[in-house]
Scaffold this active site. Sequence first.
Site, PDB file in Angstrom:
ATOM      1  N   THR B 193      39.911  83.046  37.304  1.00  0.00           N
ATOM      2  CA  THR B 193      38.885  83.745  36.551  1.00  0.00           C
ATOM      3  C   THR B 193      38.032  82.852  35.672  1.00  0.00           C
ATOM      4  O   THR B 193      38.548  82.020  34.936  1.00  0.00           O
ATOM      5  CB  THR B 193      39.576  84.774  35.646  1.00  0.00           C
ATOM      6  OG1 THR B 193      40.445  85.534  36.444  1.00  0.00           O
ATOM      7  CG2 THR B 193      38.579  85.694  35.002  1.00  0.00           C
ATOM      8  N   SER B 400      20.768  87.559  31.761  1.00  0.00           N
ATOM      9  CA  SER B 400      21.681  86.767  30.944  1.00  0.00           C
ATOM     10  C   SER B 400      21.920  85.428  31.611  1.00  0.00           C
ATOM     11  O   SER B 400      21.784  85.286  32.796  1.00  0.00           O
ATOM     12  CB  SER B 400      22.997  87.518  30.757  1.00  0.00           C
ATOM     13  OG  SER B 400      23.492  87.960  32.001  1.00  0.00           O
TER      14      SER B 400
END
Lengths: 400, 400
Positions: B193, B400
Site C-alpha cells: 500500500t 490532487s
Amino acid sequence: MAVNLSPPSVLEPIAGVRLASTRAIKSKNRDDLTVLAIDAGATVSGVFTQNRYPAPPVQVCRTHLGVDKTNGDIRGLAINAGIANAGTLGRGLHDAQESCRLLANLLGCEARQILPFSTGVIMEPLPMENYARGLQRCAGKLIHDNWLAAASAIMTTDTVTKGISRQVQINGNTITVTGIAKGSGMIHPNMATMLAFVATDAAIPAPLLAQWQRDIVDDTFNAISVDGDTSTNDSFMLIATGKAGDGNHTVVRDAIAGVCAHLAECIVRDGEGASKLVTIRVYGGSDKETCLRVARAVACSPLVKTALAAGDANVGRFLMAIGNAGGNFVPDCVTMHVDSTPVLFNGGLHSEYCEEKTAAVLAMDEIMIVIGLGKGAYEATLKTCDLTARYIEINAAYRS
Amino acid sequence: MAVNLSPPSVLEPIAGVRLASTRAIKSKNRDDLTVLAIDAGATVSGVFTQNRYPAPPVQVCRTHLGVDKTNGDIRGLAINAGIANAGTLGRGLHDAQESCRLLANLLGCEARQILPFSTGVIMEPLPMENYARGLQRCAGKLIHDNWLAAASAIMTTDTVTKGISRQVQINGNTITVTGIAKGSGMIHPNMATMLAFVATDAAIPAPLLAQWQRDIVDDTFNAISVDGDTSTNDSFMLIATGKAGDGNHTVVRDAIAGVCAHLAECIVRDGEGASKLVTIRVYGGSDKETCLRVARAVACSPLVKTALAAGDANVGRFLMAIGNAGGNFVPDCVTMHVDSTPVLFNGGLHSEYCEEKTAAVLAMDEIMIVIGLGKGAYEATLKTCDLTARYIEINAAYRS
C-alpha cells in the site's frame, strides 16, 4: 437532479391486468401500497436479488413461483414502498405470508397465487393493520388504466416516475408491453435489480417467458450500477396475460427487451445524486466476463466517479481503475476513447490526447466511455452515473 | 480533518541512513523530492502494488531488487511527490532509470543500487531537469536526523505527516525502528500500500527481512481501505542497516510490525474527507479469506460509509453489505455488535437492540464493529473511514 429524465405521460393499459394504489405504510403525502390483479390464464416469471439476505417477501415470491421461478397461476401482486420488510426474520416472513392471505381473500384466490414485494428501509416491521386496510381500499378500485399511479406509488428515493409502453403488430393484432420500475440507490449489477414490473397482453408460455427474462436481464437491469450496493429486495417480474394473442415472436421479445432497457437506464439517470449518465462500453475482449470486470472496475471506482462529477480530465484515474480489474487482458494493449476523443493507447496516453477536448467531453451530462482490450470479439456495456456530494447528502443526512 | 491524528514530534535517526529533501517537482511552497542514502551492508526488501499498471518506478524497483524482491546492495532511494510517473510508458521508464543513474553518480554507486519512487497525479511526465537539480541539492545536505522533513516531503493530499519510532533492547544493545508513510486516497487492501519506508539499525538477513515483511503487510498496510481504489504506485520498503547488531529476535519483528500498524492506521485516520476511524473485526470464520471478504464488503459499501458519516443507526445497511459478501458463511448465523452494543443476532435484529444506544456509539469518532460468523476460529480486522461530502469535494473539486 435526475439526468435528462422526464416522467412518462402515458402508460398503455394491459388487458388482463388491473391496478390500484393507496396511502397505507408510512408516507404522509403520497400512495405507497399498490395492488396489481392479474386475470386467470396469465404466465408470470421472476428474477430476484443475489444478496444472501433476501427479504421475506423475496423468499415468499420464490416459494410461490416454484423452483423454476415461473407460475401460470399467479393472480395478484402486493407492492409496498417505505419499508423493505428485510432482515425481519420470522415476523417478516409471517407478515409477507399474511399479506398474501389478505389479498387472496379480497381477490377470491389462494394465498399461493399472490406475490408480495417490499422496498424501503431495511429491518423495520410492516404496519400490518394499516397494510390490511390499504389492501382493502385497493381491491375496491382496481382499474386497467392505472399504471402511472402505480409507477409513482412504488418509488422511494426516486425523484422521477419510471415507466414506458411499447406496441408491436403481429398478424393484425396489436401487442402491448408496459413496464414500471423504481430504484435510485443500492443499485449494482450481478443480480436482478430493484423493483420492476413488466406486463404484456401477449400469450407467452412460462418456460419461454423465463428464458427471455434471463436473457434480457443480463443486458438491462444487470448492466447498471449506481453505488455498487446490491439491495436485499431486488425483484423483476415479467407478466404475460395472453389476452392479445400469441407472443412467441422476435418483435415481442424485442419490445420487452426495449422496455427493460429503458427502465434500467431510467434508474441510472435517477441515481442518487447523479448529475451525469455514463455509458461504459468495453470491446475486444477474449470473453464477456473480462469485458464486464473491466467495465465494473471503472463504473465502481469512486475516484473515476468523482472525476466524472467534476468534468475533470484526470485520465490517470481511468488507467488506475482498469488496472485494478481482474480477467484475461493485456494491460499494454488497452485503448480508451471518451466519445470519439482518444485518451489511452497501448496502456499509455494516446499521442493525439488533448486535455481540453477530453475535459469538454467529460463536462457533458451524457458521456460514452469506450475501452478496447484488443484481444477478441466479446464486448459488454454498463451504464452508471457520477458520484456527487448530493449522494452523500441523501444517504448521510437522513434515513431514506 | 484527520481523525484524532497528530504529527510525530520526534523520529529517531537510524545509523546507516541519511536523508535530505528539497523543492523540485511541482509544489510551490514545500519540499517534494527526498533522497535516502543507505550505507553499504544493509538489507532491503520491498512489496509493491498489485495494480496491473504498475508505474515505471515500481517496475524499476522490481528489477533492481531482483526476483525475490530483496537486495543486499541497495544504496539509495529517490522519492518524489506531486507526479506519479505512472501510465507514462517508455518515457516514464526512461525517466525512472535516469533518476537512478543521476543519484548513483551523486552517491558514488551503480544505477542498479538505486530505487526510485513517485506519487501524485497519474499520466504526467516528470520535470527531469528540475528533478536532477533537486537530487544534486539533496546529495549535498544528507544527514541522519532528518526523518521528520522526509515524512513531510513525501505527502500529497495527506493533511498530517505520518511517522513513528520504536526502540527495543537486545543484550544491552538498543535497536531502533523508524518508519514514515504517505497516503490518504486511492487506498484499498489486496496489495502493498501507498508509500511507506521503514528502517532499522538491526542486522536482518535479506530472506528473513522479506519473510517478515510479507507477514507484516497482510495485517497492516493490506488491512486498510479508504475508498476501494488501489494506486498504481504503492510501495512499502523495509531497510535493515545492521549498524546496531543482530535483529533476528521476536522483539525486533514486533517493533517493525508495530511501526507498520501505526503507519497504516495513520493513513486511515487521514483518509480523504474522513471524520471517523472505523475498525471492522470479523471473527468465527471457517477460514481467513471469508472473514476478509465480509470485512471488505462492509468497509467498501458506500451506504454503510455514509450511514457511519451521519452517525445514523440505519443498521439494515450493515445486513445488506454482509449479504453481498462471498465466502463460506451461513447468513442466518451472523451476529454484530457496535462496540459492546448488540445489533444483529442470527441474521436479524438482536432482541436487545436499542436504536438510541447504537446511534450514540455510531456518533463517536472511533467506532469498533464486531461481526461474528459462528463457524470457526478464524478472524480478520480491517480499518477504514467514513465517506463524507468532503471526500467528493477533495476528488471532484480540483486535481490532487
